[in-house]
Scaffold this motif. Structure first.
Motif, PDB file in Angstrom:
ATOM      1  N   ILE A 278      62.415  14.882  76.751  1.00 32.10           N
ATOM      2  CA  ILE A 278      61.309  14.204  77.048  1.00 32.10           C
ATOM      3  C   ILE A 278      61.027  14.863  78.480  1.00 32.10           C
ATOM      4  N   VAL A 279      59.281  15.021  78.556  1.00 36.19           N
ATOM      5  CA  VAL A 279      58.679  15.293  79.620  1.00 36.19           C
ATOM      6  C   VAL A 279      58.954  14.055  81.116  1.00 36.19           C
ATOM      7  N   VAL A 280      58.984  14.046  82.093  1.00 36.02           N
ATOM      8  CA  VAL A 280      58.860  13.539  83.004  1.00 36.02           C
ATOM      9  C   VAL A 280      57.505  13.885  84.001  1.00 36.02           C
ATOM     10  N   GLY A 281      56.434  12.394  83.684  1.00 36.35           N
ATOM     11  CA  GLY A 281      55.234  12.439  83.958  1.00 36.35           C
ATOM     12  C   GLY A 281      54.790  13.426  82.037  1.00 36.35           C
ATOM     13  N   LYS A 282      53.452  13.983  82.946  1.00 35.15           N
ATOM     14  CA  LYS A 282      52.537  14.081  81.658  1.00 35.15           C
ATOM     15  C   LYS A 282      52.622  16.109  80.908  1.00 35.15           C
TER      16      LYS A 282
ATOM     17  N   PRO B 213      63.360   7.106  68.556  1.00 38.15           N
ATOM     18  CA  PRO B 213      62.253   7.608  68.709  1.00 38.15           C
ATOM     19  C   PRO B 213      61.751   9.229  68.475  1.00 38.15           C
ATOM     20  N   LYS B 214      61.283  10.673  67.810  1.00 43.45           N
ATOM     21  CA  LYS B 214      61.302  11.338  67.941  1.00 43.45           C
ATOM     22  C   LYS B 214      59.543  12.267  68.630  1.00 43.45           C
ATOM     23  N   GLU B 215      59.194  10.772  68.555  1.00 49.00           N
ATOM     24  CA  GLU B 215      57.961  11.700  68.685  1.00 49.00           C
ATOM     25  C   GLU B 215      57.928  12.359  70.468  1.00 49.00           C
ATOM     26  N   LEU B 216      56.892  13.364  70.850  1.00 46.89           N
ATOM     27  CA  LEU B 216      56.892  12.839  72.556  1.00 46.89           C
ATOM     28  C   LEU B 216      56.683  12.276  73.907  1.00 46.89           C
ATOM     29  N   ILE B 217      57.716  11.263  74.295  1.00 48.63           N
ATOM     30  CA  ILE B 217      57.688  10.968  75.088  1.00 48.63           C
ATOM     31  C   ILE B 217      57.901  11.630  76.768  1.00 48.63           C
ATOM     32  N   GLU B 218      56.131  10.696  77.250  1.00 51.04           N
ATOM     33  CA  GLU B 218      55.907  11.449  78.963  1.00 51.04           C
ATOM     34  C   GLU B 218      55.932  10.057  79.612  1.00 51.04           C
ATOM     35  N   LEU B 219      56.969  10.219  80.860  1.00 46.55           N
ATOM     36  CA  LEU B 219      57.415   8.665  81.690  1.00 46.55           C
ATOM     37  C   LEU B 219      56.043   9.023  82.913  1.00 46.55           C
TER      38      LEU B 219
END
Length: 353
Positions: free
Chosen positions: A228-232, A347-353
């Motif tokens: 995942i990405v933390v932030g954008k 889920p496998k779509e890119l998650i941005e937290l």
């Protein structure tokens, strides 16, 4: 099961076999202890262990004699039985027995031929039964629960070690009996290392964060990875992520029983290399999972193994860029005649937290 072992012994022309791999011991005998050997000949089935595990072995290895090595040590206790049976040869697992233990055994059995076995017993575990598959599916389901819950814990300032500890806690409190391997939690530049060890590094905004973890259910392992990405996410992070996802989905859409491991690997590798990331995918595409986390068959550049129905396989392509970061996405599947069944549902779509 015993007949299959005896057939292997006959093929390798050994009068008896000494089994030291604890996963094979459990699979063949039912004994789950961490210490001991299984001995099988035409006439006897024995578990050798020490006092700590005697009662456990008696309860779990139904139909087996249980011998307490007491003060003799393993080599002397085993040699005593081999000589009593007048066996002229004894098979052993060459990749599982230490050189020190082999030397002790050879000294006690100077007139007995020791015959090395290489993976013959492990091959018995390659095709999974319906019961085994149900255990593997449940283990992976617990992993899905852990991933959904860990997302609430991820935020800037939390360390990799904290996330690893929380993953283990969540899995154990949702039905897991243990972890199948130490979780990999790798953030920022650490994500460029496929098997990074969780550190005291604090997660920062903008980090890629790779989570690779699994648990055991009734002894059977799960294995999954999400990044995942933390932030954008930056454009570069998105490009790498979607390249890995494209590669993984291509494999999931094309893989089926009867394929050769290297050909499965090639599906993902071609996509990653075509996107300009040759040299950034340095490990194999996947491996089987069972009582042990890394089993055969494997899908890799050089794998000649053919995958069969009811074999499991991880599908885990990745891209790792030095001084930038990395992405890996991993599902665990079971092969079928026409394709595969995916046990991983996160889920496998890119998650941005």
């Amino acid at each position: 099961m015993i007949q299959k072992v005896l057939d292997i012994m006959k093929g390798l022309q050994s009068d008896a076999i000494l089994i030291s791999n604890r996963h094979s011991i459990r699979y063949i005998t039912g004994y789950r202890g961490d210490t001991g050997y299984a001995y099988i000949s035409q006439n006897r089935k024995i578990i050798f262990t020490d006092f700590r595990y005697i009662y456990q072995a008696q309860a779990e290895a139904v139909g087996y004699e249980v011998i307490d090595i007491a003060n003799d040590g393993y080599a002397k206790a085993i040699a005593k039985v081999v000589l009593e049976e007048n066996n002229k040869s004894l098979g052993f697992e060459e990749e599982e027995m230490s050189f020190a233990e082999y030397s002790k055994l050879q000294k006690e059995l100077s007139d007995v031929t020791l015959i090395p076995y290489h993976g013959e017993l492990a091959s018995l575990r390659m095709v999974k039964t319906s019961e085994e598959l149900s255990f593997l599916k449940e283990a992976e389901h617990i992993g899905d629960i852990a991933f959904s819950k860990i997302l609430d814990e991820i935020k800037p300032g939390v360390t990799e070690i904290e996330i690893a500890a929380k993953l283990e806690y969540i899995m154990k409190t949702n039905g897991a009996e243990g972890i199948s391997f130490d979780p990999i939690v790798a953030s920022g530049l650490n994500s460029s290392m496929p098997h990074a060890v969780p550190s005291r590094k604090k997660i920062e905004k903008g980090d890629l964060l790779t989570l690779d973890f699994g648990c055991k259910y009734n002894g059977y392992c799960s294995d999954m990875t999400r990044t995942i990405v933390v932030g954008k996410a930056s454009e570069k992070q998105k490009e790498i992520y979607h390249t890995v996802l494209e590669a993984q989905l291509a494999v999931l859409n094309q893989v089926k029983a009867g394929m050769v491991g290297r050909d499965i690997d090639k599906i993902a590798r071609d996509i990653i290399y075509k996107a300009g990331y040759e040299g950034c995918f340095g490990h194999g595409l996947g491996h089987s999972v069972g009582l042990f986390i890394h089993e055969s068959p494997r899908a890799s550049l050089k794998s000649e193994e053919i995958v069969l129905e009811n074999m499991t396989l991880t599908v885990e392509p990745g891209i790792y860029v030095k001084d930038f970061g990395g992405v890996r996405i991993e599902d665990m599947i079971v092969l079928t005649k026409d394709g595969c069944i995916n046990f991983t549902n996160s889920p496998k779509e890119l998650i941005e937290l």
